[in-house]
Design a protein around this motif. Structure first.
Motif, PDB file in Angstrom:
ATOM      1  N   VAL A  45       0.948  -1.075  -0.085  1.00  0.00           N
ATOM      2  CA  VAL A  45       0.120  -0.137  -0.019  1.00  0.00           C
ATOM      3  C   VAL A  45       0.777   1.388  -0.064  1.00  0.00           C
ATOM      4  N   PRO A  46       0.857   2.084  -1.047  1.00  0.00           N
ATOM      5  CA  PRO A  46       1.303   3.549  -0.842  1.00  0.00           C
ATOM      6  C   PRO A  46       1.001   4.334   0.054  1.00  0.00           C
ATOM      7  N   VAL A  47       1.328   4.289   1.183  1.00  0.00           N
ATOM      8  CA  VAL A  47       0.748   5.147   2.548  1.00  0.00           C
ATOM      9  C   VAL A  47       1.077   6.541   2.406  1.00  0.00           C
ATOM     10  N   CYS A  48       2.150   7.017   1.812  1.00  0.00           N
ATOM     11  CA  CYS A  48       2.729   8.379   1.873  1.00  0.00           C
ATOM     12  C   CYS A  48       3.815   8.494   0.897  1.00  0.00           C
ATOM     13  N   HIS A  49       4.265   9.810   0.520  1.00  0.00           N
ATOM     14  CA  HIS A  49       5.431  10.046  -0.032  1.00  0.00           C
ATOM     15  C   HIS A  49       6.388  10.377   0.763  1.00  0.00           C
ATOM     16  N   GLU A  50       7.712  10.520   0.227  1.00  0.00           N
ATOM     17  CA  GLU A  50       8.812  10.309   1.070  1.00  0.00           C
ATOM     18  C   GLU A  50       8.945  12.174   1.646  1.00  0.00           C
ATOM     19  N   SER A  51       8.138  12.696   0.603  1.00  0.00           N
ATOM     20  CA  SER A  51       8.479  14.179   0.910  1.00  0.00           C
ATOM     21  C   SER A  51       7.420  14.753   2.161  1.00  0.00           C
ATOM     22  N   GLU A  52       6.492  13.715   2.578  1.00  0.00           N
ATOM     23  CA  GLU A  52       5.753  13.951   3.475  1.00  0.00           C
ATOM     24  C   GLU A  52       6.420  13.782   4.957  1.00  0.00           C
ATOM     25  N   VAL A  53       7.576  13.178   4.826  1.00  0.00           N
ATOM     26  CA  VAL A  53       8.391  13.261   6.215  1.00  0.00           C
ATOM     27  C   VAL A  53       9.995  13.511   5.777  1.00  0.00           C
ATOM     28  N   PRO A  54       9.895  14.839   5.330  1.00  0.00           N
ATOM     29  CA  PRO A  54      11.216  15.507   4.751  1.00  0.00           C
ATOM     30  C   PRO A  54      12.441  15.226   5.620  1.00  0.00           C
ATOM     31  N   GLU A  55      12.185  15.371   7.081  1.00  0.00           N
ATOM     32  CA  GLU A  55      13.336  15.735   7.983  1.00  0.00           C
ATOM     33  C   GLU A  55      13.381  14.493   8.906  1.00  0.00           C
ATOM     34  N   PRO A  56      14.456  14.000   9.602  1.00  0.00           N
ATOM     35  CA  PRO A  56      14.721  13.070  10.244  1.00  0.00           C
ATOM     36  C   PRO A  56      13.574  13.317  11.603  1.00  0.00           C
ATOM     37  N   TYR A  57      13.012  12.491  12.272  1.00  0.00           N
ATOM     38  CA  TYR A  57      11.967  12.599  13.157  1.00  0.00           C
ATOM     39  C   TYR A  57      10.656  12.833  12.707  1.00  0.00           C
ATOM     40  N   ASP A  58      10.579  13.445  11.501  1.00  0.00           N
ATOM     41  CA  ASP A  58       9.234  13.737  10.850  1.00  0.00           C
ATOM     42  C   ASP A  58       8.376  12.249  11.004  1.00  0.00           C
ATOM     43  N   PHE A  59       6.879  12.288  11.123  1.00  0.00           N
ATOM     44  CA  PHE A  59       6.292  11.319  11.080  1.00  0.00           C
ATOM     45  C   PHE A  59       4.930  11.468  10.206  1.00  0.00           C
ATOM     46  N   ARG A  60       4.382  10.452   9.792  1.00  0.00           N
ATOM     47  CA  ARG A  60       3.044  10.660   9.181  1.00  0.00           C
ATOM     48  C   ARG A  60       2.278   9.229   9.710  1.00  0.00           C
ATOM     49  N   THR A  61       0.929   9.597   9.983  1.00  0.00           N
ATOM     50  CA  THR A  61       0.051   8.008  10.264  1.00  0.00           C
ATOM     51  C   THR A  61      -0.815   7.802   9.227  1.00  0.00           C
ATOM     52  N   SER A  62      -1.054   6.589   9.377  1.00  0.00           N
ATOM     53  CA  SER A  62      -2.113   6.155   8.237  1.00  0.00           C
ATOM     54  C   SER A  62      -2.900   5.099   8.851  1.00  0.00           C
ATOM     55  N   SER A  63      -3.426   4.164   7.627  1.00  0.00           N
ATOM     56  CA  SER A  63      -4.108   2.879   8.519  1.00  0.00           C
ATOM     57  C   SER A  63      -4.051   2.125   7.232  1.00  0.00           C
ATOM     58  N   ILE A  64      -4.063   0.670   7.451  1.00  0.00           N
ATOM     59  CA  ILE A  64      -4.036  -0.120   6.276  1.00  0.00           C
ATOM     60  C   ILE A  64      -4.878  -1.221   6.780  1.00  0.00           C
ATOM     61  N   GLY A  65      -6.119  -1.643   6.194  1.00  0.00           N
ATOM     62  CA  GLY A  65      -7.011  -2.487   6.670  1.00  0.00           C
ATOM     63  C   GLY A  65      -7.635  -1.898   8.124  1.00  0.00           C
ATOM     64  N   ASN A  66      -7.836  -2.571   9.306  1.00  0.00           N
ATOM     65  CA  ASN A  66      -8.286  -1.876  10.432  1.00  0.00           C
ATOM     66  C   ASN A  66      -6.809  -1.549  11.280  1.00  0.00           C
ATOM     67  N   GLU A  67      -5.598  -1.558  10.682  1.00  0.00           N
ATOM     68  CA  GLU A  67      -4.560  -1.383  11.670  1.00  0.00           C
ATOM     69  C   GLU A  67      -3.907   0.019  11.481  1.00  0.00           C
ATOM     70  N   ASN A  68      -3.614   0.600  12.467  1.00  0.00           N
ATOM     71  CA  ASN A  68      -2.729   1.965  12.678  1.00  0.00           C
ATOM     72  C   ASN A  68      -1.463   1.880  12.429  1.00  0.00           C
ATOM     73  N   ILE A  69      -0.905   2.598  11.517  1.00  0.00           N
ATOM     74  CA  ILE A  69       0.513   2.504  11.154  1.00  0.00           C
ATOM     75  C   ILE A  69       0.790   3.858  11.253  1.00  0.00           C
ATOM     76  N   ILE A  70       2.272   4.071  11.628  1.00  0.00           N
ATOM     77  CA  ILE A  70       3.035   5.425  11.506  1.00  0.00           C
ATOM     78  C   ILE A  70       4.294   5.102  10.780  1.00  0.00           C
ATOM     79  N   VAL A  71       4.579   6.134   9.921  1.00  0.00           N
ATOM     80  CA  VAL A  71       5.631   6.099   9.082  1.00  0.00           C
ATOM     81  C   VAL A  71       6.520   7.203   9.635  1.00  0.00           C
ATOM     82  N   CYS A  72       7.862   6.874   9.928  1.00  0.00           N
ATOM     83  CA  CYS A  72       8.875   8.113  10.371  1.00  0.00           C
ATOM     84  C   CYS A  72      10.155   7.774   9.853  1.00  0.00           C
ATOM     85  N   ARG A  73      10.968   8.978   9.914  1.00  0.00           N
ATOM     86  CA  ARG A  73      12.204   8.993   9.348  1.00  0.00           C
ATOM     87  C   ARG A  73      13.204   9.080  10.548  1.00  0.00           C
ATOM     88  N   ALA A  74      13.914   8.002  10.326  1.00  0.00           N
ATOM     89  CA  ALA A  74      15.011   8.002  11.371  1.00  0.00           C
ATOM     90  C   ALA A  74      15.993   8.863  11.384  1.00  0.00           C
TER      91      ALA A  74
END
Ligand code: FAD
Ligand code: FES
Lengths: 796, 166
Positions: A45-74
């Motif tokens: 699933v394409p949950v977001c684009h890398e530009s939505e978390v441009p800097e380290p420690y940026d995050f974006r939340t989303s969900s797949i099916g009924n599961e909540n997920i978080i995408v973050c940049r280390a």
């Protein structure tokens, strides 16, 4: 040929297509759940684009099916996807749609993902870095290293999108799954870094399958379209007059004119429409509602004028306030054949995932195959040799792993147990553990310290339940249907306490087997003044002693004519019964339980067979156990009875399947008359099986031994008292120790067992006698001046 | 500018905003355009906390708007009327009295007519959009006219057939 016909109704596709989608026009809730489980949790699933978390420690939340997920940049720039669910109590951790962890929040430290509930903290890779009161609350049973957020499969690719697959072992890698679908688009969208400049969402009252059926409406006569594996397709609109080979007409120039649309199953569309890439992703919300998120991406770096040119183009053609767009006269662009082909392509893929494919094609069985392959490849690459899988991490399972390593076994060892936390010894659970102050008891009671597993390369998987054994393919199925391959399987699944039918599901009613049971009893006892214990076996009596020590009013009910009727000699039983009475416990023997009375679903009282009613605040049932052999029986491994009983093993603890061994409480040797449920039996059977697996010398068998602590009395017994055998008699031997004594059981002149109270030295002597098959003279054993060891009495 | 004339100008700008709301509610585009300068530009914008960006959903000058408005009845599939509730919060007239800025809050309701299933939906009023009008005015000979309007909406959920101008 171009036709003016309208797109047929959904029903028409169903009738004309070879697919059998017999669920009618309305998607049921069940279908929705299955789509979530079968499709969304298995695809990329394409949950977001890398530009939505441009800097380290940026995050974006989303969900797949009924599961909540978080995408973050280390901090190292890598993007990770994690389950946005706290491993502590399963709470949702981050609620904002997007943000940064760089600065601390009111309820969290900088650079940490912090759960607001009990302040557990995680780093950008999901590792748990702080657990409140870790040492005081959990001692060594639990360590934060084990408590990370679940890392999900995550790749950044195809124009910088962040792709996540909820399945750790997906049916295909991202690249395999996408296949060539992006081939016309990739060069263009990879030519410059993109950023998301538009976002909006839209809700549609429909279901996923109905939405799939609408997709063909976007296909028209002018487009060239290609189909790909996994239900993807691509259309390229030739009408734009754009020569996409010419730079001027081609993205990323701001006056680009091409129109290329990549549709990934089941509803991710990437439309390079003139100067912008417009992405729409579908998320089913319920059985009759879909969310479609629209994003538009343009080159990150460009002049203001170029940006404005793109924005205007996008707004006019695809924006939410476009003037025309959706109202194109349809008749001119219909093409029945193409639409049918697209519809068939999509519905075929849908039916593959939903196990409804007319030719039996199934993505889910592809998944299983792939898992099998992965399981064979497996981890622990540095370990070579066969793989031993153990079901159950208690006395038997852990002893087996220990023995395997001590015997020089260099292959893989994986242990699965459904319990939480580090495996603990069971005996303290009915003893010191119940007395509170249990924290020290707890940490002392670990079967092995955490380090041991690492040093010995034993892969312990707790909270992992084995669900099935497949002896033919030599695999076990664990938790979420993962398949694990074995070369040798050891079943050490132990036993399950028996319950009375009336007590099942009743409040304030307990059995005792696992640490969690003991915890529950300990907590309930803190708020109770009285307890009824059904069963006068060792566990019942130990619990009685512990709770009595706590000052509770304790009643023990034993249906047999005496306590410990199955396991101890009459004189010892009498001695212990008196001990309990002296300590204020009410003991009933030879009296059954007529009825268990409830109030509001909780235990209230018991009515005895003599009519007496005993009220108490809680009930504990300790009436024995039955072997947990269900998995084995279902796999066709021989058990005592068709419907269960212990797993039958030979003298090497091998079951009816030569690659499957059974040890501990779950196993019984074919020639064995009575089952012995004890730590010694667990350890010894583990040693025997380990020797068989490693082809090393089997251990010298010891006489069975056992111990019990009640009040300040320590009982140690060696040998098995044949309680049913009327020829067996006991001789009492006094002790030099205060309150000490021992009961020597003889059959004729042969010593068969010794039960020792408060006298470890005598116990050692007794054990030596039995191990060396020495029978001291029964007529002299009651005399303290007679030494059982030096007597020279060999067995006749 | 005297204090009094400034106060009068603020009042007339307020009235202008309310009149514009009525004209828009009535789809009376001609009346609305009369309230706008020839250089008038219009945009619908929003800030998305999801992508952390200011976005422009729509923009156009008077000429473009006029052209689009003429096509509107042909192409809109949803004719549910919109009802704007506007409150003028601030009006700031420049010291030289030639320009002014105003910020108003706007809540727009949609009175359902023919969106999806008129049999079921028609007659119901739904909250459609919330946001602000950020207006700039040109004042010529004591008469204010709209120079620009930015309708900054809070919604990022915008379903198919969303109306404009808001
Ligand atoms: C309260 C108590 C006090 C005791 N006191 C004494 C004593 O003083 N002296 C003595 O010698 N003996 C004592 N015993 C008995 C002794 O503890 C048992 O005989 C011993 O624990 C048996 O070990 P085992 O490994 O065979 O099984 P168990 O200890 O029952 O462990 C089996 C494990 O397998 C796991 N398991 C089962 N099925 C699955 C599955 N499908 N997937 C994943 N995991 C699974 C279970 O979660 C469990 O952890 C006591 C027992 C209890 C309960
Ligand atoms: S639920 Fe997250 S720390 Fe307790």
């Amino acid at each position: 040929m171009e036709t003016n016909k309208q797109i047929p109704e959904k029903g028409a596709y169903e009738a004309s297509s070879k697919n059998s989608f017999g669920d009618g026009a309305k998607a049921s809730k069940q279908l929705f759940i299955e789509e979530q489980q079968n499709i969304l949790k298995n695809i990329w699933v394409p949950v977001c684009h890398e530009s939505e978390v441009p800097e380290p420690y940026d995050f974006r939340t989303s969900s797949i099916g009924n599961e909540n997920i978080i995408v973050c940049r280390a901090p190292d720039g890598k993007i990770n996807a994690l389950l946005n669910v706290c491993p502590h109590r399963g709470m949702l951790i981050e609620r904002r749609p997007q943000g940064s962890f760089l600065e601390g929040q009111a309820s969290g430290n900088p650079k940490r993902i912090t759960c607001m509930f009990h302040a557990w903290q995680f780093d950008m890779r999901g590792n748990c870095v702080y657990v409140a009161r870790e040492k005081e609350g959990y001692q060594d049973r639990f360590c934060k290293d084990d408590a990370g957020l679940r890392r999900l499969r995550c790749n950044v690719n195809f124009g910088g999108f962040v792709w996540v697959n909820m399945n750790d072992q997906p049916v295909a890698s991202l690249e395999e799954w996408v296949g060539d679908a992006f081939s016309s688009l990739e060069g263009k969208i990879n030519s410059t870094p993109l950023e998301v400049v538009h976002y909006r969402k839209e809700f549609i009252d429909t279901d996923l399958k109905a939405q799939l059926l609408k997709t063909p409406e976007k296909v028209d006569i002018h487009s060239k379209h290609s189909f790909f594996n996994f239900g993807h397709f691509m259309t390229e609109d030739r009408r734009t007059g754009a020569n996409t080979d010419r730079k001027k007409n081609s993205f990323p120039t701001p006056d680009a004119m091409q129109s290329i649309r990549v549709n990934l199953f089941p509803g991710f569309s990437f439309h390079l429409d003139g100067p912008s890439l417009n992405v729409a992703t579908v998320t089913p919300v319920n059985e009759n509602r879909l969310m479609v998120e629209h994003k538009s991406l343009v080159p990150q770096v460009e002049s203001e004028t170029d940006r404005s040119t793109r924005t205007r183009f996008y707004n006019a053609n695809s924006g939410p306030f476009k003037a025309m767009g959706h109202d194109k006269p349809k008749a001119a662009v219909q093409n029945e054949e193409k639409k049918q082909a697209v519809a068939d392509h999509l519905l075929n893929e849908w039916s593959r995932w939903m196990d409804q494919h007319p030719d039996g094609e199934s993505r889910l069985s592809d998944l299983t195959m792939r898992r099998r392959r992965n399981a064979i490849l497996d981890k622990d690459e540095d370990l070579i040799g066969p793989k031993v899988v153990v079901i159950g991490a208690s006395h038997a399972g852990i002893a087996l792993a220990d023995r395997l390593r001590k015997n020089g076994f260099s292959g893989k060892v994986a242990i699965f147990d459904r319990q939480v936390g580090g495996p603990m010894e069971r005996p303290p659970l009915s003893k010191g553990f119940l007395l509170g102050g249990g924290e020290t008891v707890e940490s002392k009671s670990l079967l092995r310290q955490k380090k041991w597993y690492k040093t010995n390369k034993v892969r312990l998987n707790t909270q992992t339940s084995v669900q099935a054994i497949d002896v033919k393919n030599k695999t076990v199925t664990v938790n979420n249907d993962d398949i694990v391959k074995y070369d040798k399987l050891v079943i050490a699944s132990g036993a399950i306490p028996r319950e009375l039918p009336d007590t099942v599901g009743m409040g304030n009613s307990f059995t005792l087997r696992q640490p969690s049971d003991a915890n529950a009893i300990r907590q309930a006892a803190n708020n109770a003044d009285s307890v009824v214990i059904i069963g006068g076996g060792y566990i019942g009596l130990e619990v009685a002693a512990s709770l009595r020590k706590k000052g509770m009013d304790v009643t023990v009910i034993e249906a047999a004519s005496r306590i410990l009727a199955r396991v101890a000699s009459q004189p010892l039983a009498d001695h212990l019964e008196q001990l309990h009475r002296d300590n204020g416990v009410t003991v009933f023997t030879g009296i059954g339980v007529e009825k268990i009375n409830k109030e509001d679903g909780s235990f209230e009282s018991v009515t005895l067979s003599n009519g007496e009613k005993i009220k108490a605040d809680m009930l504990i049932t300790g009436i024995g156990v039955f072997p947990d052999s269900k998995l084995a029986a279902e796999a066709g491994i021989e058990t005592q009875r068709d419907d269960g009983g212990a797993i039958l093993v030979n003298e090497m603890m091998q079951t009816s399947d030569e690659d499957v061994f059974a040890i501990g409480d779950v196993a019984i040797r074919r020639d064995q008359v009575i089952a012995v449920e004890s730590v010694h039996n667990a350890q010894e059977t583990a040693s025997i099986a380990a020797a068989a697996i490693t082809n090393t010398l089997a251990p010298t068998l010891q006489t069975p031994w056992f111990w019990s602590d009640q009040y300040d009395t320590k009982l140690q017994s060696v040998g098995i008292v044949p309680v049913q055998d009327e020829e067996v008699y006991q001789v009492v031997r006094p002790s030099k120790r205060e309150h000490g004594m021992s009961f020597w059981s003889y059959k004729g002149l042969e010593l068969v067992a010794v039960e020792v109270v408060n006298d470890p030295a005598t116990y050692m002597e007794a054990r030596q006698c039995l191990d060396t098959k020495r029978s001291p003279d029964p007529s002299q054993i009651s005399s303290l001046s007679y030494s059982p060891i030096d007597s020279g009495g060999g067995r006749s | 500018m005297t204090h009094e004339s400034q106060a009068n100008m603020e009042k007339s700008i307020e009235k202008l905003i309310y009149r514009a709301a009525l004209a828009l509610d009535d789809h009376n585009w001609d009346d609305w355009f009369k309230l706008c300068d020839n250089e008038f530009s219009y945009s619908i914008t929003s800030f998305s906390p999801e992508i952390n960006k200011n976005m422009t959903y729509f923009s156009g000058n008077k000429k473009e708007l006029k052209g689009l408005m003429d096509m509107l009845p042909k192409h809109n599939t949803d004719h549910s009327p919109l009802h704007r509730h506007t409150s003028v919060y601030t009006v700031d007239v420049a010291d030289d009295g030639k320009t002014a800025d105003a910020i108003s809050s706007v809540t727009i309701y949609q009175n359902m007519l023919d969106g999806i299933n008129s049999h079921i939906d028609s007659g119901e009023s739904r909250l459609f959009v919330i946001g602000k009008y950020i207006d700039k005015f040109k004042i010529t000979d004591g008469t204010p006219k709209f120079m620009s309007r930015e309708t900054k909406i809070d919604n990022r959920r915008l379903d198919k057939g969303s109306h404009w101008p808001l």
